[in-house]
Write a protein that holds these residues in place. Structure first.
Motif, PDB file in Angstrom:
ATOM      1  N   UNK A  33     -19.301  11.770 -14.692  1.00  0.00           N
ATOM      2  CA  UNK A  33     -19.384  13.167 -14.264  1.00  0.00           C
ATOM      3  C   UNK A  33     -20.841  13.586 -14.055  1.00  0.00           C
ATOM      4  N   UNK A  34     -21.704  13.200 -14.955  1.00  0.00           N
ATOM      5  CA  UNK A  34     -23.129  13.543 -14.825  1.00  0.00           C
ATOM      6  C   UNK A  34     -23.768  12.821 -13.633  1.00  0.00           C
ATOM      7  N   UNK A  35     -23.355  11.587 -13.397  1.00  0.00           N
ATOM      8  CA  UNK A  35     -23.863  10.839 -12.234  1.00  0.00           C
ATOM      9  C   UNK A  35     -23.462  11.554 -10.951  1.00  0.00           C
ATOM     10  N   UNK A  36     -22.191  11.957 -10.860  1.00  0.00           N
ATOM     11  CA  UNK A  36     -21.723  12.667  -9.668  1.00  0.00           C
ATOM     12  C   UNK A  36     -22.463  13.985  -9.466  1.00  0.00           C
ATOM     13  N   UNK A  37     -22.697  14.707 -10.558  1.00  0.00           N
ATOM     14  CA  UNK A  37     -23.437  15.973 -10.485  1.00  0.00           C
ATOM     15  C   UNK A  37     -24.863  15.739  -9.981  1.00  0.00           C
ATOM     16  N   UNK A  38     -25.515  14.707 -10.502  1.00  0.00           N
ATOM     17  CA  UNK A  38     -26.883  14.386 -10.078  1.00  0.00           C
ATOM     18  C   UNK A  38     -26.913  14.078  -8.582  1.00  0.00           C
ATOM     19  N   UNK A  39     -25.990  13.243  -8.125  1.00  0.00           N
ATOM     20  CA  UNK A  39     -25.940  12.871  -6.704  1.00  0.00           C
ATOM     21  C   UNK A  39     -25.711  14.118  -5.854  1.00  0.00           C
ATOM     22  N   UNK A  40     -24.771  14.958  -6.270  1.00  0.00           N
ATOM     23  CA  UNK A  40     -24.489  16.179  -5.511  1.00  0.00           C
ATOM     24  C   UNK A  40     -25.715  17.090  -5.447  1.00  0.00           C
ATOM     25  N   UNK A  41     -26.402  17.253  -6.576  1.00  0.00           N
ATOM     26  CA  UNK A  41     -27.614  18.080  -6.605  1.00  0.00           C
ATOM     27  C   UNK A  41     -28.683  17.519  -5.672  1.00  0.00           C
TER      28      UNK A  41
ATOM     29  N   UNK B 120     -30.460  18.328   1.806  1.00  0.00           N
ATOM     30  CA  UNK B 120     -29.967  19.080   2.964  1.00  0.00           C
ATOM     31  C   UNK B 120     -30.790  20.354   3.179  1.00  0.00           C
ATOM     32  N   UNK B 121     -31.133  21.022   2.073  1.00  0.00           N
ATOM     33  CA  UNK B 121     -31.958  22.231   2.181  1.00  0.00           C
ATOM     34  C   UNK B 121     -33.352  21.896   2.719  1.00  0.00           C
ATOM     35  N   UNK B 122     -33.939  20.827   2.220  1.00  0.00           N
ATOM     36  CA  UNK B 122     -35.260  20.415   2.709  1.00  0.00           C
ATOM     37  C   UNK B 122     -35.197  20.047   4.186  1.00  0.00           C
ATOM     38  N   UNK B 123     -34.125  19.385   4.584  1.00  0.00           N
ATOM     39  CA  UNK B 123     -33.963  19.001   5.989  1.00  0.00           C
ATOM     40  C   UNK B 123     -33.858  20.240   6.870  1.00  0.00           C
TER      41      UNK B 123
ATOM     42  N   UNK C 124     -35.148  23.039   6.290  1.00  0.00           N
ATOM     43  CA  UNK C 124     -36.482  23.646   6.312  1.00  0.00           C
ATOM     44  C   UNK C 124     -37.484  22.820   7.108  1.00  0.00           C
ATOM     45  N   UNK C 125     -37.062  21.650   7.593  1.00  0.00           N
ATOM     46  CA  UNK C 125     -37.955  20.817   8.390  1.00  0.00           C
ATOM     47  C   UNK C 125     -38.758  19.812   7.592  1.00  0.00           C
ATOM     48  N   UNK C 126     -38.511  19.720   6.291  1.00  0.00           N
ATOM     49  CA  UNK C 126     -39.223  18.749   5.452  1.00  0.00           C
ATOM     50  C   UNK C 126     -38.394  17.468   5.400  1.00  0.00           C
ATOM     51  N   UNK C 127     -38.507  16.664   6.437  1.00  0.00           N
ATOM     52  CA  UNK C 127     -37.672  15.470   6.569  1.00  0.00           C
ATOM     53  C   UNK C 127     -38.056  14.387   5.563  1.00  0.00           C
ATOM     54  N   UNK C 128     -39.345  14.261   5.270  1.00  0.00           N
ATOM     55  CA  UNK C 128     -39.786  13.281   4.266  1.00  0.00           C
ATOM     56  C   UNK C 128     -39.256  13.664   2.885  1.00  0.00           C
ATOM     57  N   UNK C 129     -39.362  14.949   2.551  1.00  0.00           N
ATOM     58  CA  UNK C 129     -38.847  15.424   1.273  1.00  0.00           C
ATOM     59  C   UNK C 129     -37.344  15.226   1.182  1.00  0.00           C
ATOM     60  N   UNK C 130     -36.654  15.494   2.280  1.00  0.00           N
ATOM     61  CA  UNK C 130     -35.206  15.297   2.314  1.00  0.00           C
ATOM     62  C   UNK C 130     -34.872  13.828   2.088  1.00  0.00           C
ATOM     63  N   UNK C 131     -35.600  12.960   2.748  1.00  0.00           N
ATOM     64  CA  UNK C 131     -35.360  11.527   2.598  1.00  0.00           C
ATOM     65  C   UNK C 131     -35.547  11.093   1.141  1.00  0.00           C
ATOM     66  N   UNK C 132     -36.568  11.633   0.475  1.00  0.00           N
ATOM     67  CA  UNK C 132     -36.784  11.305  -0.944  1.00  0.00           C
ATOM     68  C   UNK C 132     -35.579  11.721  -1.791  1.00  0.00           C
ATOM     69  N   UNK C 133     -35.030  12.881  -1.507  1.00  0.00           N
ATOM     70  CA  UNK C 133     -33.860  13.357  -2.266  1.00  0.00           C
ATOM     71  C   UNK C 133     -32.643  12.461  -2.014  1.00  0.00           C
ATOM     72  N   UNK C 134     -32.425  12.104  -0.752  1.00  0.00           N
ATOM     73  CA  UNK C 134     -31.277  11.240  -0.437  1.00  0.00           C
ATOM     74  C   UNK C 134     -31.453   9.858  -1.068  1.00  0.00           C
TER      75      UNK C 134
END
Length: 186
Positions: free
Chosen positions: A23-31, A37-40, A42-52
């Motif tokens: 459950x915690x793993x799924x929550x972390x992935x979702x977060x 998605x929010x960073x993307x 906003x145009x921060x594609x590098x930041x988005x990539x780090x999150x993914x």
């Protein structure tokens, strides 16, 4: 008998712990994916990539994370890597429609129309009621001079979403195809 009871209690406890960890793993992935998605947006594609990437590091079988990673890579013009990410998402979950659609759209942008048709065929198979999938499939077919198939796909767009902008574009595309003057953009 008491030992059996203790073993059963340990087994139950172990299962509970496993469920909590999952459950915690799924929550972390979702977060992480939502943050990406929010960073993307906003145009921060590098930041988005780090999150993914962080989400994938925690769950390498998250088709959702791989698909979003593909979108960030596309935004960064790293198209070969984006295609691999979309493909990985479909290997993980072959019923997840978005990576097929995203890969098809990217192939259209790259003018790789045969591959676009194949990817979009899968999107249409999975979600036949989605006019966008038919529309982009029709565009790729038209670019390949497969007029009859393109017209049929455009007609499907009109049937599914008659008042949409894609339906209006489809009506115009059919006229141009039938007149032999169809030169779709990209």
């Amino acid at each position: 008998m008491a030992a059996f009871g203790i073993l059963m209690s340990l087994s139950t406890c172990s299962k509970w712990i496993q469920r909590q960890v999952e459950s915690r793993r799924r929550e972390f992935v979702e977060e992480r994916v939502k943050a990406g998605q929010e960073l993307r947006k906003a145009g921060d594609f590098e930041g988005a990539l780090r999150e993914f990437d962080a989400a994938i590091k925690k769950d390498r079988y998250s088709a959702w994370a791989h698909n979003n990673r593909g979108l960030a890579l596309r935004d960064l013009d790293r198209t070969d890597e984006a295609i691999r990410a979309f493909k990985r998402a479909t290997v993980i979950n072959s019923d997840y429609v978005f990576p097929y659609y995203n890969r098809g759209r990217l192939y259209i942008d790259l003018r790789r129309y045969e591959e676009a048709v194949l990817a979009l065929n899968e999107a249409v198979r999975l979600k036949p009621e989605n006019a966008y999938y038919h529309y982009y499939r029709a565009r790729a077919l038209a670019k390949l001079s497969r007029k009859d198939e393109a017209v049929a796909a455009y007609e499907e767009v009109i049937r599914i979403a008659p008042s949409s902008d894609k339906a209006q574009n489809s009506r115009l595309a059919i006229i141009h195809l039938l007149l032999g003057k169809y030169l779709p953009k990209k």
